[in-house]
Design a protein around this motif. Structure first.
Motif: not given
Lengths: 286, 320, 397
Positions: A29, A35, A92, A221, A224, A232, A269, A273-274, A277, B106-107, B110-111, B114
């Motif tokens: 990545x 990915x 992507x 999973x 990830x 990343x 997770x 992510x939110x 990041x 908001x992502x 790829x984010x 996922x």
């Protein structure tokens, strides 16, 4: 109290292997912004390599580890040319779908050959017992090997010319090309490296637990989740992230029914992510 | 929109699709057409996200599964008739999607993809632990639930017709959205989100709206489908593989078009059905699907319809 | 007039022909030849196939003067619900199966039952103990296995004999069958006031049991009742041994009954399993093979001893055959009526189906035994340890 400690230690041991698996994912990545959705399939390949080596060829199970690293590297380069090369630089979605297609092909071939029935490789290593709890030898060995391989990766990336080339391409591909680095070949090698790491983590997992052709999905999973935790493109972060995930699992287990643990993991997770990041352990790439 | 020929074409095709097996009384045909119809629904609603807005929803199956659960719960625990239950399921799931949408949209890129996987897995696990919905066992329909539709045999036909109606609705909705201001905004987001935002497209709102819209019909379809199956449980309701196959179907047919996803879904499902029982090939279903996807993504990213449009520009007008 | 005469003559000719008029009867089912359930489902399928071979070797099913060769149509359901749905629909609508046998495992049986009931086909279920399936208002299901609520009753009793105050851990698969089995024994344990040290369900795909084993050690559990199916049961047994969990009494569902379980070596010693049938059973059959005959035939053909899954498969075919022969017809309604009235003993044990519409088809006469792996002359063998009347060895503790 001791029960919690035992649970945590066990979690950390497994976590190291999660981290190894995620390192492959995060390397690819970070270097080429792809990915790898075939990650799970490669973990499965690693598992079946162990089966072939130990059960069918009758060799020592841990001998499969260096074998898988080499095999994984070669397979990775092949996969790069088959499915990834044309996707570099494209949106992507395209590389996601391309690697996913590779995943389908690999799992399909695996199912045709091995079917989805469970397989098991019996590896006996002396465990360590402490206050009524036993930490199985396979768990300890797997964790130790994971850390050793991570260390080797570090040496490769930071103390060899090839490693330097990989880091250069990861930072700025055009500049690296201008410096005379054959970037396409470097990308292929980086992909091979990522695949090797993922594959060998599968081999180690197979020394501990039974598996099927479909087992890879769960580890993909988890990878990830770990990658997001660790940031990343950051292999060191991936190892830490893996151990962190193992720790979280170990801490949570004594306090809640087992079936709640995946909710915690996936909730974490999505939250990471939110909110983070860049990952919780966002070290800058040296 | 009804002044153009295309919507009528969809309605006519749907009538044929629905009534042919009915009058031929061919149950085997009905079963395979029903499965294809369900996939068309999944693919064409997914297309709103992928083809129009450019966001890949890897976890799209969560709408289907949740819709199934809400509907079956209303039917078994509260004794509702399946038709209002399915509609309420659709509304409930798309309302939930609207809420969620503001958060995870908001992502980017790829984010987002996922995150949608994470959402699907998390909800699957929540359902596994949720006893009122049967936990890991799921909900079993008792056979008198079919009584409200006139007995099991009649109920199977009725649900088939309803599902085809939902399929037609999906395609018509795709068409309507495409030709509306909302759709234009979505396409702009798909091209270049930041530019669209600067030019005045209310991007967060539109994204949440399309996420919610893409949830409604799959949820209704889920309610009807699981009612027909008589049983719903977490592993098959939130199956990630089906979710991703929906993406393959959209790409296969041509994302961004209206008939593309439908064509892709139909072809893929027929291929699957054939491979399922052809003993020597059943394991190769995945390999063939994967190889197909690989070739399409690398060489024909516009899918079947994209390829047709390129080589025969005349088709652009009537084969959207 | 002439035409009718011809028709009359033709039909009389047919009716008068000897019982060598060979027609076929199609029986459909799916088996999990691949996937997590493959071990025991394949055994069940072998049982069904052995029955078919036996019946056809004797000329087929003899119904009302005619002989019907048994034709089996089966597919691989890959241990998945969605496949079961699609394949049973196909069996009914395209392969035109006249009668059905269920897949293996309660979850898949439940799925198949919906399809068979929607189309009004008679289905003999074997390999599925879950009782809920028969409480949904069915008309044509017939269960061979003893219901899940009975499974661990004997185990708890046998345990209490060895240890009146056990610390019991319930560790079981999160699937309909295992959950209902444990629900029943949990009720009993609570009523008796037994200490429940741990109560955990795990996903069927679990391969890492160290978290739950650590929990058991922390709770000082000395007895374990639970498990699920073969894959997870075998792994749990293995890891319990590796982690030296110190559990004195282990009863696991399904897994230990398979001959393959012996591969676990020392990890298998002392583990007990509730069983629908064992080769040591002493039933005297009203018809069909005796226990010894079945066991020998199966072992000769497949080079491995039969466990109860295989016996159940054979019995399914046998009972269906008997119902058709007694009813003198292959019409589903008549066969179903005969099944409803049936009360027989075969090598598998006594078989009688409930006629109560609220639980139609539930098996109400079959008994279970508890078997345990013990070491005899250095080899691993399965002995029956409960109930006392049927035992072949004393329980190990």
């Amino acid at each position: 109290m001791i029960g919690i400690l035992a649970s945590v230690i066990d979690g950390i041991l497994i976590g190291a292997v999660y981290g190894l698996a995620a390192m492959g994912l995060t390397l690819i990545w970070g270097v080429m912004n792809v990915i790898n959705l075939a990650h799970g399939a490669i973990v499965v390949i690693g598992m079946f390599v162990l089966y072939t080596v130990a059960n069918m060829l009758g060799l020592h199970p841990y001998g499969a580890v260096p074998l898988m690293i080499v095999f994984g590297f070669v397979v990775g380069i092949a996969l790069y040319w088959i499915g990834v090369h044309r996707m570099i630089g494209r949106p992507e979605l395209m590389s996601l779908l391309s690697t996913f297609a590779l995943n389908m092909v690999l799992i399909g071939l695996g199912t045709a050959w091995w079917t989805t029935s469970p397989y098991n490789v019996q590896v006996s290593m002396p465990g360590v017992s402490w206050r009524g709890y036993t930490f199985t030898g396979t768990h300890i060995t797997a964790a130790a090997l994971a850390v050793v391989i991570a260390g080797l990766l570090y040496l490769l990336l930071y103390h060899t010319r090839i490693g330097k080339a990989v880091r250069a391409v990861a930072t700025n591909r055009e500049a690296a090309e201008l410096c005379g680095i054959p970037t396409t070949q470097v990308l292929a090698m980086a992909f091979g490296l990522g695949v090797a790491l993922a594959g060998v983590s599968g081999t180690l997992i197979a020394t501990m637990f039974p598996f099927t052709v479909l087992s890879g999905e769960a580890y993909q999973l988890k990878s990830f989740v770990v990658t997001v935790l660790g940031g990343l493109g950051n292999p060191a972060g991936a190892l830490m992230g893996g151990i962190a995930l193992g720790l979280i699992e170990g801490l949570a287990t004594p306090f809640m029914p087992l079936s709640w643990i995946p909710i915690v993991e996936f909730g974490l997770f999505v939250f990471c992510l939110i909110a983070f990041p860049r990952g919780i352990f966002s070290f800058t790439k040296a | 929109m009804w002044r153009r020929p295309f919507p009528w074409f969809i309605v006519a095709a749907a009538l044929l699709y629905a009534l042919y097996p009915y009058f031929a009384d061919d149950v085997g045909l009905r079963e395979s057409l029903l499965l294809a119809a369900v996939y068309i629904i999944l693919a064409s609603n997914l297309n709103l996200m992928i083809g129009y807005a450019g966001y890949v929803n890897f976890g799209n199956i969560v709408f289907f599964g949740l819709g199934g659960y809400v509907c079956l719960y209303l039917v078994t625990a509260l004794q509702w008739n399946v038709i209002p239950a399915a509609l309420v399921a659709g509304v409930a799931v798309s309302a939930l999607a609207l809420l969620f949408g503001f958060g995870i949209l908001r992502l980017r890129g790829a984010f987002f993809a996922l995150a949608t996987i994470g959402v699907n897995q998390a909800i699957q696990q929540l359902v596994v632990n949720f006893e009122p919905w049967g936990g890991a066992t799921g909900i079993y329909l008792s056979l008198d639930s079919y009584g409200s539709l006139g007995g099991p045999m009649q109920a199977l036909w009725t649900t088939y017709l309803l599902i085809v109606a939902v399929t037609a609705a999906s395609l018509l909705a795709s068409y309507a959205i495409r030709n509306s201001k909302f759709g234009l905004g979505l396409l702009a987001i798909g091209q270049n989100e930041d530019a669209a935002s600067v030019l005045g497209v209310p991007t967060p709102l539109y994204k949440a709206m399309v996420y919610s819209a893409s949830a409604f019909l799959p949820a209704v379809a889920g309610g009807l489908y699981f009612f027909k199956s008589g049983i719903i449980e977490p592993t098959s309701a939130f199956n990630l593989q089906t979710s991703i196959e929906a993406i393959v179907m959209v790409m296969l047919g041509g994302s961004g078009t209206i008939l593309g996803p439908a064509l892709g879904a139909f072809l893929y499902e027929e291929l699957r059905g054939f491979l399922l029982t052809a003993q020597s090939f059943s394991q190769f279903q995945l390999v063939i699907a994967g190889a197909l996807l690989l070739l399409i993504v690398q060489f024909v990213p516009g899918g079947l319809l994209g390829w047709l449009h390129q080589h025969w520009p005349k088709t652009r007008r009537w084969l959207e | 007039m002439k035409k009718t005469l011809y028709l009359l003559a033709a039909s009389m000719l047919f009716a008068a022909s000897p019982a060598f008029a060979q027609e076929t009867i199609t029986i459909g089912f799916t088996a999990s030849q691949t996937g997590a359930l493959n071990n025991d489902s394949t055994a069940q399928m072998r049982g069904i196939e052995l029955w078919r071979d036996d019946v056809n070797a004797k000329g087929g099913i003899k119904v009302g003067g005619k002989s019907y060769t048994v034709k089996l149509v089966s597919y691989d359901d890959e241990s998945q619900n969605t496949r079961v749905q699609q394949l049973y629909t196909r069996l009914i609508t395209q392969d035109k199966a006249q009668f059905l046998i269920s897949p293996y495992s309660s979850g898949l049986v439940a799925t198949a039952a919906i399809i068979s009931e929607q189309y009004g086909k008679v289905m003999i279920t074997t390999g599925g103990a879950l009782e809920k399936t028969y409480q949904l208002g069915n008309k044509n299901l017939f269960q061979l296995y003893t219901g899940s609520s009975q499974y661990l009753a004997g185990a708890l009793q046998a345990l209490k004999e060895k240890n009146p105050t056990p610390h019991v851990a319930f560790v079981y698969e999160d699937d309909p069958f295992s959950k209902s089995v444990v629900a029943a024994v949990r009720e009993t344990a609570k009523k008796q006031g037994d200490v429940i040290a741990a109560d955990e369900s795990y996903a069927g795909s679990t391969t890492d049991f160290s978290p739950v084993i650590n929990k058991m050690i922390a709770a000082k559990a000395d007895a374990l009742l639970g498990g699920g199916h073969y894959a997870d049961g075998a792994t749990l047994a293995r890891q319990l041994h590796e982690q030296k969990a110190g559990v004195k009494w282990i009863t696991l569902l399904v897994a230990p009954d398979s001959p393959k379980f012996a591969e676990l070596g020392d990890a298998a010693v002392g583990i007990s399993v509730p069983s629908q049938w064992e080769p040591e059973a002493a039933y005297k059959p009203d018809f069909g093979p005796t226990v010894a005959q079945f066991t020998k035939e199966f072992t000769d053909k497949y080079k491995i001893g039969p466990a109860y899954h295989a016996a159940g498969g054979y019995a399914a075919g046998l009972i269906l055959q008997h119902a058709m022969e007694k009813a003198g017809s292959i019409e589903p309604a008549k066969v179903a009526a005969e099944l409803n009235a049936m009360d027989v003993t075969t090598f598998f044990g006594r078989t009688k189906f409930s006629n109560d519409p609220k639980s139609h088809g539930l098996q109400i006469a079959h008994d279970m035994v508890l078997a345990q792996w013990q070491k005899k002359d250095g080899k691993l063998v399965k002995e029956v340890i409960w109930p006392k009347a049927a035992k072949t060895a004393d329980p190990l503790y």
